[in-house]
Write a protein that holds these residues in place. Structure first.
Motif, short mmCIF file in Angstrom:
data_model
loop_
_atom_site.label_atom_id
_atom_site.label_comp_id
_atom_site.label_asym_id
_atom_site.label_seq_id
_atom_site.Cartn_x
_atom_site.Cartn_y
_atom_site.Cartn_z
N GLU A 48 0.84 -1.22 0.00
CA GLU A 48 0.00 0.00 0.00
C GLU A 48 0.87 1.25 0.00
OE1 GLU A 48 1.18 -0.68 3.99
OE2 GLU A 48 0.48 -2.09 2.49
N ALA A 49 2.01 1.22 0.69
CA ALA A 49 2.93 2.37 0.70
C ALA A 49 3.54 2.54 -0.70
CB ALA A 49 4.02 2.18 1.74
N ALA A 50 3.91 1.43 -1.32
CA ALA A 50 4.49 1.51 -2.68
C ALA A 50 3.44 2.07 -3.64
CB ALA A 50 4.96 0.14 -3.13
N ALA A 51 2.20 1.68 -3.48
CA ALA A 51 1.13 2.14 -4.39
C ALA A 51 0.87 3.64 -4.22
CB ALA A 51 -0.14 1.35 -4.13
N ARG A 52 1.09 4.15 -3.00
CA ARG A 52 0.85 5.59 -2.76
C ARG A 52 2.03 6.46 -3.20
NH1 ARG A 52 0.23 8.06 2.02
NH2 ARG A 52 0.98 6.36 3.33
N THR A 53 3.13 5.82 -3.62
CA THR A 53 4.35 6.56 -3.96
C THR A 53 4.24 7.17 -5.35
OG1 THR A 53 5.65 5.13 -2.54
CG2 THR A 53 6.86 6.37 -4.22
N ALA A 54 4.36 8.50 -5.39
CA ALA A 54 4.32 9.19 -6.69
C ALA A 54 5.71 9.56 -7.17
CB ALA A 54 3.47 10.46 -6.55
N ALA A 55 6.67 9.64 -6.23
CA ALA A 55 8.04 10.02 -6.60
C ALA A 55 9.02 9.30 -5.69
CB ALA A 55 8.23 11.53 -6.47
N VAL A 56 10.13 8.86 -6.28
CA VAL A 56 11.19 8.21 -5.52
C VAL A 56 12.42 9.10 -5.57
CG1 VAL A 56 12.81 6.26 -5.60
CG2 VAL A 56 10.36 5.85 -5.80
N ARG A 57 13.00 9.35 -4.41
CA ARG A 57 14.16 10.24 -4.31
C ARG A 57 15.24 9.62 -3.43
NH1 ARG A 57 11.76 12.03 -7.92
NH2 ARG A 57 10.79 14.07 -8.15
N LEU A 58 16.48 10.07 -3.64
CA LEU A 58 17.57 9.79 -2.72
C LEU A 58 17.57 10.88 -1.66
CD1 LEU A 58 20.16 8.83 -5.45
CD2 LEU A 58 19.32 7.32 -3.64
N PRO A 59 18.23 10.64 -0.51
CA PRO A 59 18.21 11.68 0.55
C PRO A 59 18.63 13.06 0.05
CG PRO A 59 19.02 9.63 1.45
CD PRO A 59 18.86 9.38 -0.03
N HIS A 60 19.72 13.14 -0.74
CA HIS A 60 20.15 14.49 -1.14
C HIS A 60 19.19 15.11 -2.15
CE1 HIS A 60 22.13 13.91 -5.17
NE2 HIS A 60 22.00 15.20 -5.21
N ASP A 61 18.50 14.26 -2.95
CA ASP A 61 17.52 14.79 -3.90
C ASP A 61 16.35 15.45 -3.15
OD1 ASP A 61 19.04 13.17 -5.55
OD2 ASP A 61 17.47 11.67 -5.82
N TYR A 62 15.94 14.75 -2.06
CA TYR A 62 14.81 15.26 -1.27
C TYR A 62 15.13 16.66 -0.75
CZ TYR A 62 11.72 15.86 2.74
OH TYR A 62 10.83 16.37 3.64
N LEU A 63 16.36 16.83 -0.25
CA LEU A 63 16.73 18.13 0.33
C LEU A 63 16.91 19.19 -0.75
CD1 LEU A 63 19.10 16.67 3.05
CD2 LEU A 63 16.86 17.76 3.42
N THR A 64 17.48 18.79 -1.89
CA THR A 64 17.61 19.74 -3.01
C THR A 64 16.23 20.23 -3.44
OG1 THR A 64 19.61 18.58 -3.73
CG2 THR A 64 18.56 20.00 -5.36
N ALA A 65 15.27 19.30 -3.46
CA ALA A 65 13.90 19.68 -3.86
C ALA A 65 13.24 20.59 -2.83
CB ALA A 65 13.06 18.42 -4.06
N ARG A 66 13.52 20.34 -1.52
CA ARG A 66 12.93 21.23 -0.51
C ARG A 66 13.51 22.64 -0.65
NH1 ARG A 66 9.88 19.03 4.04
NH2 ARG A 66 9.56 21.26 4.36
N LEU A 67 14.78 22.72 -1.06
CA LEU A 67 15.40 24.04 -1.23
C LEU A 67 14.91 24.75 -2.49
CD1 LEU A 67 19.16 23.27 -0.38
CD2 LEU A 67 17.67 24.85 0.87
N SER A 68 14.79 23.98 -3.59
CA SER A 68 14.64 24.62 -4.90
C SER A 68 13.36 24.26 -5.65
CB SER A 68 15.82 24.21 -5.80
OG SER A 68 15.74 22.83 -6.07
N GLY A 69 12.69 23.20 -5.19
CA GLY A 69 11.51 22.73 -5.94
C GLY A 69 11.90 21.84 -7.12
N ALA A 70 13.20 21.68 -7.39
CA ALA A 70 13.62 20.91 -8.57
C ALA A 70 13.62 19.41 -8.29
CB ALA A 70 15.03 21.34 -8.98
N ALA A 71 13.14 18.64 -9.26
CA ALA A 71 13.22 17.18 -9.18
C ALA A 71 14.54 16.78 -9.83
CB ALA A 71 12.05 16.56 -9.92
N ALA A 72 15.62 16.86 -9.05
CA ALA A 72 16.97 16.75 -9.64
C ALA A 72 17.85 15.81 -8.83
CB ALA A 72 17.62 18.13 -9.67
#
Ligand SMILES: Nc1ncnc2c1ncn2[C@@H]1O[C@H](COP(=O)(O)OP(=O)(O)O)[C@@H](O)[C@H]1O
Ligand SMILES: O=C(CO)[C@@H](O)[C@H](O)COP(=O)(O)O
Length: 478
Positions: A146-170
């Motif tokens: 159920e958790a996998a089914a609710r997942t819309a995006a997969v990120r690495l730890p540093h990607d998550y933080l980059t996205a919180r800073l910039s909004g970029a999916a990078a």
């Protein structure tokens, strides 16, 4: 830009136990301010952390540098491999599964059986173990569908933080190479299909030297909106940048994980799985071997013995294989700690030294394989750069000198992951390569410790105990 115009960058290291930030003068490399904030990691069989805690820690560490408002660019280096799952609102579906969580060992074994070791090594550069993101995603699908089914995006730890800073999916090639689904040509669509993962759920791999985006308004970090955000990278790749590593120069890092690696010109592909064939953050490679039990295992042994971590004593016949968390190198995810060779006259200090030896052994045993995998020369006289929290301890330094027989250099600069992130941020401003920035800053300079005679007897004792431990480590301890 002219180097020398008083610009400041901030580099961040979001590692397993804590986040560290450094504010650095771009022209000189002078560290102007530092900050640190701890995270929590769950215990028991799991190793999980709430990504929102990393974000809070990032804000605290950046604020503590006192240079957030002055920074012209920022970059995040982060612990590798962790699986961050986000829902359609960008919120974590569940806590992140970390690199040292070995519950995904059966899924890693199944993935290896499906494609074969050679295919994995050729395609992904690595034979995936339990640490790899691909194995973690397979674990999630199997154990929490159920958790996998609710997942819309997969990120690495540093990607998550980059996205919180910039909004970029990078993301970047270095950290992406630890997922298991990255190839130099892009994401491996066949593998993603086998894993039930859509490439649209993954971040874009930003080219080296390019920005991921700019700091958004209202991040609460003190960083000004519009500040450049570099692509970031995995923590080991960031440390390689931070040291300004030239190809073939070996590094041993003693932290929550133990790692041994070198930047190499050749792409590694080790079917044995000992050497992970990572990409570096620029245009080379970063063959690396990693242990799960390093400074924490030695510190725990010292605590069990009621000793200070430096209170080692020479001699004795005891061997400690400190595999408290299972182990990755050697590949023994079901292992636990083992003591062998105790005698009436074994002292606590000798037992503690044996724990240091057992933790360092696997890394040093993999050092030559790392260099060979990347096509670099092995020269036993070449100095080993020793970094990470453990590198500050004399007992660690002497253990590495005794078991490697090499000269050991301790860079005076601490926080090389954060410095590497800072160099990546600075490169956005100056147009230099990030490793050139770090070389200009002189980050690898430090004390050189002469080699000690190689302790072959200790190395043989450990190898023999490991060899004979056999079925003790095959299955989880009941
Ligand atoms: N002087 C020291 N001697 C030995 N170990 C140390 C010393 N200082 C810090 N450490 C160890 O370093 C570890 C943290 O290293 P660090 O590289 O910061 O970790 P991480 O891998 O999480 O970034 C701690 O587990 C601690 O045991
Ligand atoms: O899994 C690996 C390398 O493949 C680890 O090195 C992690 O990247 C965690 O690093 P630290 O928290 O010990 O810095």
């Amino acid at each position: 830009m002219q180097v020398g115009s008083n610009e400041v960058v901030i580099g961040i290291d979001s590692s397993t136990q804590s986040t560290k930030a450094v504010a650095v003068d771009v022209a000189t490399g002078t560290v102007l301010g530092e900050g640190r904030a701890a995270h929590t990691v769950s215990g028991g069989a799991a190793r999980e952390s709430d990504p929102r805690e990393w974000w809070r820690a990032l804000g605290q560490a950046v604020a503590a540098t006192r240079y957030a408002e002055r920074a012209a660019a920022v970059s995040v280096g982060g612990q590798q491999h962790g699986l961050v799952t986000l829902d359609t609102d960008g919120e974590p579906v569940r806590p992140a599964l970390l690199w040292n969580d070995v519950r995904s060992a059966p899924q890693a074994a199944a993935l290896v059986a499906e494609l074969g070791r050679d295919t994995w090594a050729q395609r992904a550069g690595s034979v995936p173990g339990a640490s790899f993101t691909a194995a973690k995603w397979a674990w999630l699908r199997e154990n929490e569908p159920e958790a996998a089914a609710r997942t819309a995006a997969v990120r690495l730890p540093h990607d998550y933080l980059t996205a919180r800073l910039s909004g970029a999916a990078a993301t970047d090639r270095g950290d992406a190479s630890g997922t298991g689904w990255w190839t130099p040509e892009g994401y491996d669509l066949d593998l993603l299909a086998r894993l039930g993962l859509d490439a649209a759920m993954l971040p874009t791999v930003v080219e080296a030297g390019k920005a991921a985006g700019e700091v958004l308004a209202g991040t609460g970090t003190g960083l000004r909106p519009g500040t450049l955000v570099a692509a970031g990278t995995g923590d080991n790749m960031a440390a390689a940048l931070g040291l300004g590593l030239a190809p073939g120069r070996p590094v041993l890092s003693l932290g929550t994980s133990g790692t041994v690696y070198a930047v190499t010109r050749g792409r590694p592909a080790d079917p044995s799985g000992t050497v992970c064939g990572f990409a570096d953050a620029l245009d080379h490679w970063l063959p690396l071997a990693c242990t799960l039990n390093c400074t924490l295992a030695v510190d725990r042994t010292a605590a069990l013995l009621g000793l200070d971590r430096q209170a080692v004593e020479p001699g004795g016949t005891a061997v400690v294989l400190p595999y408290f968390d299972g182990e990755r190198t050697p590949d023994l995810p079901y292992a636990s700690g083992l003591i062998h060779g105790l005698r009436h006259d074994t002292t606590g200090g000798q037992l503690l030294q044996a724990a240091y030896d057992g933790a360092a052994y696997s890394l040093l045993a993999a050092l030559d394989q790392v260099l060979v995998a990347g096509g670099e020369q092995i020269d036993p006289g070449t100095e080993l750069l020793l970094i990470g929290g453990g590198a500050q301890g004399k007992a660690w330094q002497d253990t590495v000198r005794r078991l490697s027989g090499r000269p050991v250099r301790i860079p005076a600069a601490g926080e090389l992951v954060a410095l590497g992130a800072a160099a990546q941020a600075a490169a956005l401003l100056t147009g230099e390569r990030a490793d050139e920035v770090a070389r200009r800053w002189g980050t690898s300079a430090g004390r050189l410790l002469e080699p000690l005679p190689k302790d072959d007897a200790a190395l043989e004792r450990i190898a023999d105990t490991l060899h004979r431990s056999g079925s003790l480590f095959d299955q989880p301890t009941v």
